[in-house]
Design a protein around this motif. Structure first.
Motif, short mmCIF file in Angstrom:
data_model
loop_
_atom_site.label_atom_id
_atom_site.label_comp_id
_atom_site.label_asym_id
_atom_site.label_seq_id
_atom_site.Cartn_x
_atom_site.Cartn_y
_atom_site.Cartn_z
N THR A 96 0.83 -1.21 0.00
CA THR A 96 0.00 0.00 0.00
C THR A 96 0.86 1.25 0.00
OG1 THR A 96 -1.74 -1.20 1.19
CG2 THR A 96 -1.85 1.21 1.22
N ASP A 97 1.93 1.25 0.78
CA ASP A 97 2.80 2.42 0.86
C ASP A 97 3.43 2.73 -0.50
OD1 ASP A 97 2.15 2.37 3.52
OD2 ASP A 97 4.11 1.67 4.22
N GLY A 111 -4.98 2.53 -7.34
CA GLY A 111 -5.63 1.66 -6.36
C GLY A 111 -4.96 0.31 -6.33
N GLY A 112 -4.96 -0.34 -5.18
CA GLY A 112 -4.36 -1.66 -5.05
C GLY A 112 -5.35 -2.63 -4.44
N GLU A 113 -5.43 -3.85 -5.00
CA GLU A 113 -6.40 -4.85 -4.57
C GLU A 113 -5.73 -6.21 -4.40
OE1 GLU A 113 -9.58 -3.95 -4.19
OE2 GLU A 113 -9.76 -2.10 -5.35
N ASP A 114 -6.22 -6.99 -3.46
CA ASP A 114 -5.75 -8.36 -3.29
C ASP A 114 -6.42 -9.22 -4.35
OD1 ASP A 114 -5.61 -11.15 -2.37
OD2 ASP A 114 -4.72 -10.30 -0.56
N LEU A 115 -5.63 -9.69 -5.31
CA LEU A 115 -6.19 -10.40 -6.45
C LEU A 115 -6.85 -11.71 -6.04
CD1 LEU A 115 -6.48 -10.16 -9.52
CD2 LEU A 115 -4.34 -11.43 -9.75
N ASP A 116 -6.35 -12.37 -5.01
CA ASP A 116 -6.92 -13.65 -4.58
C ASP A 116 -8.30 -13.48 -3.97
OD1 ASP A 116 -4.70 -15.10 -5.43
OD2 ASP A 116 -3.66 -14.85 -3.51
N ALA A 117 -8.66 -12.25 -3.58
CA ALA A 117 -9.99 -12.00 -3.00
C ALA A 117 -11.04 -11.70 -4.06
CB ALA A 117 -9.91 -10.84 -2.00
N TYR A 118 -10.61 -11.57 -5.32
CA TYR A 118 -11.55 -11.26 -6.40
C TYR A 118 -12.42 -12.46 -6.73
CZ TYR A 118 -10.65 -6.54 -8.00
OH TYR A 118 -10.62 -5.18 -8.09
N ARG A 119 -13.63 -12.16 -7.17
CA ARG A 119 -14.55 -13.16 -7.69
C ARG A 119 -14.85 -12.78 -9.14
NH1 ARG A 119 -12.56 -14.70 -3.98
NH2 ARG A 119 -13.41 -15.37 -1.97
N GLY A 120 -14.17 -13.43 -10.06
CA GLY A 120 -14.30 -13.05 -11.46
C GLY A 120 -13.37 -11.90 -11.80
N SER A 121 -13.60 -11.27 -12.94
CA SER A 121 -12.71 -10.22 -13.44
C SER A 121 -13.14 -8.83 -12.97
CB SER A 121 -12.69 -10.23 -14.97
OG SER A 121 -12.26 -11.48 -15.46
N ALA A 173 -9.19 -5.45 -0.08
CA ALA A 173 -8.09 -4.57 0.34
C ALA A 173 -6.78 -5.34 0.46
CB ALA A 173 -8.42 -3.90 1.67
N LEU A 174 -5.68 -4.68 0.13
CA LEU A 174 -4.36 -5.29 0.32
C LEU A 174 -4.11 -5.54 1.80
CD1 LEU A 174 -2.21 -3.15 -2.14
CD2 LEU A 174 -3.04 -5.48 -2.49
N ARG A 175 -3.52 -6.69 2.09
CA ARG A 175 -3.22 -7.05 3.48
C ARG A 175 -1.73 -7.30 3.64
NH1 ARG A 175 -7.14 -10.70 1.90
NH2 ARG A 175 -5.56 -12.35 2.05
N ASP A 177 -0.39 -9.98 4.33
CA ASP A 177 -0.03 -11.29 3.81
C ASP A 177 -0.39 -11.47 2.33
OD1 ASP A 177 -2.76 -11.35 4.11
OD2 ASP A 177 -2.84 -13.29 5.14
N THR A 178 -0.70 -10.39 1.62
CA THR A 178 -1.04 -10.46 0.20
C THR A 178 0.16 -10.94 -0.61
OG1 THR A 178 -2.74 -8.74 0.32
CG2 THR A 178 -1.71 -9.10 -1.83
N THR A 179 -0.08 -11.89 -1.52
CA THR A 179 0.99 -12.39 -2.38
C THR A 179 0.73 -12.12 -3.87
OG1 THR A 179 -0.03 -14.60 -2.44
CG2 THR A 179 1.63 -14.19 -0.74
N SER A 180 -0.53 -11.80 -4.22
CA SER A 180 -0.88 -11.46 -5.60
C SER A 180 -1.76 -10.22 -5.56
CB SER A 180 -1.64 -12.60 -6.28
OG SER A 180 -0.85 -13.76 -6.37
N ALA A 181 -1.39 -9.21 -6.32
CA ALA A 181 -2.10 -7.94 -6.23
C ALA A 181 -2.42 -7.38 -7.61
CB ALA A 181 -1.26 -6.92 -5.45
N LEU A 182 -3.54 -6.65 -7.67
CA LEU A 182 -3.95 -5.91 -8.85
C LEU A 182 -3.84 -4.43 -8.53
CD1 LEU A 182 -5.43 -5.47 -11.63
CD2 LEU A 182 -7.57 -5.60 -10.32
N PHE A 183 -3.20 -3.68 -9.43
CA PHE A 183 -3.11 -2.23 -9.28
C PHE A 183 -3.80 -1.57 -10.47
CE2 PHE A 183 0.40 -4.13 -7.04
CZ PHE A 183 0.37 -3.47 -5.82
N ILE A 184 -4.59 -0.54 -10.19
CA ILE A 184 -5.33 0.19 -11.21
C ILE A 184 -4.88 1.64 -11.19
CG2 ILE A 184 -7.60 0.91 -12.03
CD1 ILE A 184 -8.75 -1.55 -10.54
N VAL A 185 -4.35 2.10 -12.31
CA VAL A 185 -3.90 3.48 -12.46
C VAL A 185 -4.89 4.19 -13.38
CG1 VAL A 185 -2.00 5.00 -13.09
CG2 VAL A 185 -1.51 2.70 -12.23
N ASP A 186 -5.52 5.25 -12.91
CA ASP A 186 -6.52 5.98 -13.67
C ASP A 186 -5.92 7.23 -14.31
OD1 ASP A 186 -8.75 4.32 -12.99
OD2 ASP A 186 -8.81 5.27 -11.01
#
Length: 234
Positions: A96-97, A111-121, A173-175, A177-186
């Motif tokens: 996150t930092d 924005g940063g997201e924990d990819l393993d928490a996603y359901r679908g795309s 949200a990123l945690r 212990d997150t090991t796979s992450a999605l970042f979105i740049v607008d």
């Protein structure tokens, strides 16, 4: 990305980066140094103008008004971080930092997201108002719903970020212990495609410091012809 979102801002682009192989707890020193650079940069930016007159912040204020949001009440993430930076950015976890610092340094919402928490795309749509958004209010977990017509990022389970880039949900949200992450740049027109490529390079370089086997894939979508340097998992 839905056509009705692009109808609001035809100049909109989203740079998506997926990082895998992240090692929890890595990169704290590097993230701290990056945060300090971002704080100093914000002080320089704001020496001769208020934050709302910075080019990309102003563009995002216009975008918010286009779908009925009041930018003085719900600030885009870039504005919120830039306002806060001179007095100190938050210290959350290295992932996150890093993206918060990159946001301020390059003046783009990230924005940063924990990819393993996603359901679908992930997808960007205008809400119908029934979507679920799991948030926290006054320390309590709450379930909210976006306003009709609000621009939101979502997956199959509900909203992951409200008002384009205003507030991220709790579920993805990123945690630490997150090991796979999605970042979105607008990006809007105040940011060029070359600027976006520079963001991708900077963010990717710093993410690779967060583990010996980190791999980063990126994709640019929106107004421009899509450019792939890897494949974003669906």
């Amino acid at each position: 990305m839905s056509a009705d979102v692009l109808a609001l801002r035809p100049d909109y682009r989203a740079l998506l980066l997926v990082a895998t192989g992240l090692v929890p707890g890595q990169g704290e020193a590097g993230a701290e140094a990056l945060l300090r650079r971002a704080e100093a940069h914000a002080i320089t930016l704001l020496e001769d103008r208020p934050v709302e007159e910075l080019a990309h912040v102003a563009s995002w204020r216009e975008a918010y008004r286009a779908f009925g949001a009041k930018p003085q009440r719900t600030r885009n993430s870039l504005e919120a971080l830039t306002r806060r930076a001179p007095s100190g950015l938050p210290r959350v976890n290295p992932l996150t930092d890093v993206y918060n610092a990159i946001s301020v340094l390059h003046q783009v919402p990230v924005g940063g997201e924990d990819l393993d928490a996603y359901r679908g795309s992930p997808r960007l749509v205008r809400a119908d108002g029934t979507e679920a958004f799991d948030a926290t209010s006054d320390g309590q977990e709450v379930l909210e719903h976006p306003e009709v017509g609000e621009v939101v990022w979502c997956d199959d389970a509900g909203v992951t970020c409200r008002r384009w880039n205003w507030r991220q949900g709790r579920r993805t949200a990123l945690r630490a212990d997150t090991t796979s992450a999605l970042f979105i740049v607008d990006a809007l027109d105040a940011v060029s495609d070359a600027d976006l490529r520079a963001v991708a390079t900077s963010l990717s370089d710093h993410l690779r410091d967060l583990g010996p086997d980190v791999r980063v894939a990126e994709r640019l979508i929106g107004r421009v012809t899509r450019t792939d340097r890897g494949e974003v998992p669906s």
